[in-house]
Design an enzyme around this catalytic site. Structure first.
Site, PDB file in Angstrom:
ATOM      1  N   SER A  45      77.137  23.729  41.329  1.00  0.00           N
ATOM      2  CA  SER A  45      77.885  23.949  40.091  1.00  0.00           C
ATOM      3  C   SER A  45      78.437  25.369  40.048  1.00  0.00           C
ATOM      4  O   SER A  45      79.535  25.591  39.523  1.00  0.00           O
ATOM      5  CB  SER A  45      77.028  23.654  38.863  1.00  0.00           C
ATOM      6  OG  SER A  45      75.852  24.431  38.859  1.00  0.00           O
ATOM      7  N   GLU A  46      77.703  26.351  40.590  1.00  0.00           N
ATOM      8  CA  GLU A  46      78.234  27.707  40.684  1.00  0.00           C
ATOM      9  C   GLU A  46      77.725  28.427  41.932  1.00  0.00           C
ATOM     10  O   GLU A  46      76.598  28.203  42.377  1.00  0.00           O
ATOM     11  CB  GLU A  46      77.873  28.551  39.447  1.00  0.00           C
ATOM     12  CG  GLU A  46      78.757  28.324  38.250  1.00  0.00           C
ATOM     13  CD  GLU A  46      78.052  27.627  37.111  1.00  0.00           C
ATOM     14  OE1 GLU A  46      78.644  27.488  36.045  1.00  0.00           O
ATOM     15  OE2 GLU A  46      76.897  27.185  37.310  1.00  0.00           O
ATOM     16  N   THR A  47      78.580  29.273  42.460  1.00  0.00           N
ATOM     17  CA  THR A  47      78.263  30.202  43.540  1.00  0.00           C
ATOM     18  C   THR A  47      78.687  31.580  43.068  1.00  0.00           C
ATOM     19  O   THR A  47      79.779  31.736  42.504  1.00  0.00           O
ATOM     20  CB  THR A  47      79.028  29.832  44.823  1.00  0.00           C
ATOM     21  OG1 THR A  47      78.602  28.541  45.269  1.00  0.00           O
ATOM     22  CG2 THR A  47      78.796  30.852  45.925  1.00  0.00           C
ATOM     23  N   HIS A  97      73.641  30.558  33.898  1.00  0.00           N
ATOM     24  CA  HIS A  97      72.620  30.482  34.947  1.00  0.00           C
ATOM     25  C   HIS A  97      72.972  31.372  36.133  1.00  0.00           C
ATOM     26  O   HIS A  97      72.076  31.987  36.727  1.00  0.00           O
ATOM     27  CB  HIS A  97      72.319  29.006  35.309  1.00  0.00           C
ATOM     28  CG  HIS A  97      72.863  28.482  36.588  1.00  0.00           C
ATOM     29  ND1 HIS A  97      74.128  27.936  36.685  1.00  0.00           N
ATOM     30  CD2 HIS A  97      72.311  28.385  37.818  1.00  0.00           C
ATOM     31  CE1 HIS A  97      74.331  27.534  37.930  1.00  0.00           C
ATOM     32  NE2 HIS A  97      73.249  27.791  38.641  1.00  0.00           N
TER      33      HIS A  97
END
Length: 285
Positions: free
Chosen positions: A51-53, A82
């Site tokens: 979902s995120e990097t 997050h």
């Protein structure tokens, strides 16, 4: 001709909002990524398919301790919760020392204040860029996209602190967990759904259940979402629907056990959780 020399970076993959691995929201962290261009950052985020990097960078603002850029598989975000907690935990574990009593992260939305909170890290919820009730003409689309009757929506509010969130309040945790959203209908909307836990039915480990749907950024459902929870807390505390300290559960529908710890202190609302390392090594980009 010799192949080009590719840069190598230290790398971690951490689990955020979980006290044990594999129960929260995974985050890829590329450390010391100042020499990496935006196109390569975006390509790596698509490749991880998380979902995120995030990419940890030297700060540009004199009051910041470090800087981050945050990418989803579909593009860059000005802020996300997050990744903010994960970046802070990785920065601290790598020997980072804050300039003051708190930790200051720089990101496109501005400066975010963080602090250690026992075994957790927590960030101060940033101001909302957009708030107020969601327009009535948007309710039918939201209801259809979530598979709800309009009458099941108790309230809908803009809680946008950068990503563009709107949040929908339902009556029961059970109904939140039953949702099977239609990504085509929701399309570009970033929709959070929240409902209170009933202690007699759901137990007392948390006080709210949250889900987050961001199909337009390649995230059908985000496991645990700090930015959404920050906006929801500002909304629900502001209208008296939530106490000044509570725990939100998220990720249940995905087999996770995310726990978001929310507490108001003075004028600030702090959003925190545990961060555990699952993978560490080096990555060639």
């Amino acid at each position: 001709m010799a192949p080009p020399i590719m840069p190598i970076f230290d790398f971690k993959q951490v689990d955020v909002f979980a006290s044990e691995p594999l129960k929260g929201n995974p985050l890829a962290v590329v450390i010391g990524a100042d020499g990496l261009d935006e196109a390569r950052m975006a390509a790596f985020a698509r490749w991880t398919n998380l979902s995120e990097t995030i990419f940890l960078l030297q700060p540009a603002a004199p009051q910041a301790d470090y800087r981050v850029r945050i990418f989803t598989p579909g593009g860059e975000l000005p802020f996300a919760g997050h990744p903010t907690l994960g970046a802070c935990a990785v920065w601290l574990a790598g020997g980072g020392r804050p300039r003051g009593d708190t930790i200051v992260q720089e990101c496109p939305v501005g400066l975010i204040t963080l602090r250690r909170d026992g075994s957790r890290v927590a960030f101060a919820a940033p101001p909302l860029a957009r708030s107020g009730p969601v327009e009535a003409e948007l309710w039918p689309r939201i209801a259809a996209g979530l598979g709800l009757a309009i009458g099941e929506i108790r309230a809908a509010q803009w809680v946008d602190n950068g990503p563009g969130w709107l949040a929908v309040l339902l009556d029961t945790r059970r109904r939140v967990l039953e949702l099977r959203p239609d990504a085509a209908i929701l399309s570009d909307l970033k929709v959070g759904v929240v409902a209170p836990w009933d202690p007699a039915v759901d137990g007392t480990q948390a006080q709210f259940e949250v889900r987050a749907f961001v199909p337009g950024l390649g995230i059908p459902e985000d496991p645990v979402t700090g930015s959404l929870n920050a906006g929801v807390a500002q909304w629900l505390m502001g209208c008296g629907r939530a106490p000044e300290s509570y725990v939100a559960a998220q990720g249940t529908a995905l087999g996770r056990a995310g726990r978001v710890h929310v507490r108001k202190s003075g004028e600030d609302i702090w959003v925190g959780g545990e961060v555990v390392t699952c993978i560490e090594g080096r990555v060639t980009l």
